[in-house]
Design an enzyme around this catalytic site. Structure first.
Site, PDB file in Angstrom:
ATOM      1  N   HIS A 215       0.841  -1.214   0.000  1.00 30.59           N
ATOM      2  CA  HIS A 215       0.000   0.000   0.000  1.00 30.59           C
ATOM      3  C   HIS A 215       0.868   1.253   0.000  1.00 30.59           C
ATOM      4  O   HIS A 215       1.865   1.330   0.716  1.00 30.59           O
ATOM      5  CB  HIS A 215      -0.935   0.017   1.220  1.00 30.59           C
ATOM      6  CG  HIS A 215      -2.156  -0.818   1.016  1.00 30.59           C
ATOM      7  ND1 HIS A 215      -2.110  -2.192   0.980  1.00 30.59           N
ATOM      8  CD2 HIS A 215      -3.445  -0.465   0.782  1.00 30.59           C
ATOM      9  CE1 HIS A 215      -3.340  -2.647   0.750  1.00 30.59           C
ATOM     10  NE2 HIS A 215      -4.159  -1.631   0.631  1.00 30.59           N
ATOM     11  N   PRO A 216       0.461   2.244  -0.793  1.00 32.42           N
ATOM     12  CA  PRO A 216       1.204   3.502  -0.787  1.00 32.42           C
ATOM     13  C   PRO A 216       0.909   4.287   0.485  1.00 32.42           C
ATOM     14  O   PRO A 216      -0.200   4.194   1.019  1.00 32.42           O
ATOM     15  CB  PRO A 216       0.628   4.247  -2.004  1.00 32.42           C
ATOM     16  CG  PRO A 216      -0.778   3.749  -2.094  1.00 32.42           C
ATOM     17  CD  PRO A 216      -0.735   2.309  -1.652  1.00 32.42           C
TER      18      PRO A 216
ATOM     19  N   GLU B 161      -9.356   7.832  -3.521  1.00 26.41           N
ATOM     20  CA  GLU B 161      -9.588   7.650  -2.088  1.00 26.41           C
ATOM     21  C   GLU B 161      -8.858   8.729  -1.284  1.00 26.41           C
ATOM     22  O   GLU B 161      -9.424   9.323  -0.360  1.00 26.41           O
ATOM     23  CB  GLU B 161      -9.111   6.250  -1.680  1.00 26.41           C
ATOM     24  CG  GLU B 161     -10.023   5.156  -2.217  1.00 26.41           C
ATOM     25  CD  GLU B 161      -9.364   3.791  -2.395  1.00 26.41           C
ATOM     26  OE1 GLU B 161     -10.037   2.891  -2.909  1.00 26.41           O
ATOM     27  OE2 GLU B 161      -8.182   3.629  -2.032  1.00 26.41           O
ATOM     28  N   GLN B 162      -7.609   8.978  -1.657  1.00 27.17           N
ATOM     29  CA  GLN B 162      -6.825   9.978  -0.913  1.00 27.17           C
ATOM     30  C   GLN B 162      -7.408  11.377  -1.122  1.00 27.17           C
ATOM     31  O   GLN B 162      -7.441  12.190  -0.202  1.00 27.17           O
ATOM     32  CB  GLN B 162      -5.362   9.909  -1.350  1.00 27.17           C
ATOM     33  CG  GLN B 162      -4.760   8.522  -1.072  1.00 27.17           C
ATOM     34  CD  GLN B 162      -3.274   8.526  -0.841  1.00 27.17           C
ATOM     35  OE1 GLN B 162      -2.696   9.516  -0.393  1.00 27.17           O
ATOM     36  NE2 GLN B 162      -2.620   7.404  -1.117  1.00 27.17           N
TER      37      GLN B 162
ATOM     38  N   PHE C 262       1.256   2.422   7.518  1.00 20.82           N
ATOM     39  CA  PHE C 262      -0.050   2.670   8.132  1.00 20.82           C
ATOM     40  C   PHE C 262      -1.110   2.601   7.034  1.00 20.82           C
ATOM     41  O   PHE C 262      -0.997   3.283   6.011  1.00 20.82           O
ATOM     42  CB  PHE C 262      -0.044   4.063   8.757  1.00 20.82           C
ATOM     43  CG  PHE C 262      -1.383   4.551   9.215  1.00 20.82           C
ATOM     44  CD1 PHE C 262      -1.965   4.047  10.376  1.00 20.82           C
ATOM     45  CD2 PHE C 262      -2.060   5.535   8.498  1.00 20.82           C
ATOM     46  CE1 PHE C 262      -3.205   4.508  10.807  1.00 20.82           C
ATOM     47  CE2 PHE C 262      -3.295   6.007   8.928  1.00 20.82           C
ATOM     48  CZ  PHE C 262      -3.865   5.487  10.083  1.00 20.82           C
ATOM     49  N   VAL C 263      -2.112   1.750   7.227  1.00 22.95           N
ATOM     50  CA  VAL C 263      -3.195   1.638   6.239  1.00 22.95           C
ATOM     51  C   VAL C 263      -4.527   1.916   6.923  1.00 22.95           C
ATOM     52  O   VAL C 263      -4.835   1.346   7.979  1.00 22.95           O
ATOM     53  CB  VAL C 263      -3.214   0.236   5.579  1.00 22.95           C
ATOM     54  CG1 VAL C 263      -4.422   0.101   4.641  1.00 22.95           C
ATOM     55  CG2 VAL C 263      -1.929  -0.017   4.798  1.00 22.95           C
TER      56      VAL C 263
HETATM   57  C1  2AL Z   1      -4.711   3.835   1.259  1.00 21.49           C
HETATM   58  C2  2AL Z   1      -5.044   3.864  -0.109  1.00 21.49           C
HETATM   59  O1  2AL Z   1      -4.251   3.802  -1.043  1.00 21.49           O
HETATM   60  N1  2AL Z   1      -6.407   3.970  -0.167  1.00 21.49           N
HETATM   61  C3  2AL Z   1      -6.893   3.984   1.096  1.00 21.49           C
HETATM   62  O2  2AL Z   1      -8.094   4.054   1.383  1.00 21.49           O
HETATM   63  N2  2AL Z   1      -5.833   3.900   1.959  1.00 21.49           N
HETATM   64  N3  2AL Z   1      -3.425   3.757   1.700  1.00 21.49           N
HETATM   65  C4  2AL Z   1      -3.073   3.712   3.018  1.00 21.49           C
HETATM   66  N4  2AL Z   1      -1.748   3.675   3.295  1.00 21.49           N
HETATM   67  O3  2AL Z   1      -3.919   3.704   3.909  1.00 21.49           O
END
Ligand code: 2AL
Length: 181
Positions: free
Chosen positions: A68-69, A88-89, A120-121
């Site tokens: 994930h970025p 999303e961002q 962190f996601v």
């Molecule tokens: C992301 C992403 O790319 N889209 C999202 O909802 N969350 N990435 C992230 N590191 O939380």
């Protein structure tokens, strides 16, 4: 939007083409569930993806997070996010950070990765930037097992909203992909 009949007629390549990024940078997830067709609705597909993610060994689950970025990170600044991630961002307001907020998020992302080894996601479409900044600080206090679990649950939320964008809500469930605030 495509119908479930369309989905269930897709061959493997067509399925990967359409669903290959419902888990960010992880076409294997779509590939692994193709054989479970026919699917009844969005919830059925989501359940199959979730079961696949839960079945991965520890390092496999870590890898799902690692691809994930970062939120508002280097890839975002280079403009090379996937279209899903970019949307999303943007929806969380992360394209409109003040310089101070950007610095704070960069610093928190670094500390998070230094502690856990993966990024962190969080499901950006269900959060605004203020909630993301405070949530990150809070999650930094957890231990690695807890964060692996929490991160993976966030991936599942991201996946659900991406699936809704492709096949729409299940019958009798007028869900929308966005927050209501
Ligand atoms: C992301 C992403 O790319 N889209 C999202 O909802 N969350 N990435 C992230 N590191 O939380």
């Amino acid at each position: 939007m495509i119908t479930m009949a369309d989905v269930n007629q897709m061959d493997f390549e067509q399925f990967i083409e359409r669903f290959g990024n419902v888990v960010e940078h992880c076409p294997l997830a779509a590939g692994a569930i193709w054989a479970s067709r026919p699917f009844s609705d969005v919830n059925d597909i989501h359940e199959c993806v979730s079961t696949f993610l839960d079945s991965l060994p520890y390092h496999g689950r870590q890898a799902v997070l690692r691809v994930h970025p970062d939120l508002a990170g280097r890839v975002a600044q280079q403009g090379t996010l996937t279209s899903e991630s970019a949307g999303e961002q943007r929806s969380a307001g992360l394209t409109e950070l003040t310089e101070e907020e950007r610095q704070q998020l960069t610093d928190q992302n670094h500390r998070y990765k230094a502690k856990f080894g993966f990024p962190f996601v969080v499901c950006a479409r269900q959060n605004k930037k203020a909630a993301i900044l405070s949530g990150l600080e809070e999650r930094l206090r957890n231990d690695e097992d807890e964060e692996l679990r929490t991160g993976l649950e966030e991936v599942k939320k991201i996946t659900y909203l991406r699936l809704l964008d492709i096949v729409g809500p299940a019958e009798g469930r007028p869900e929308t992909a966005e927050r209501e605030d």
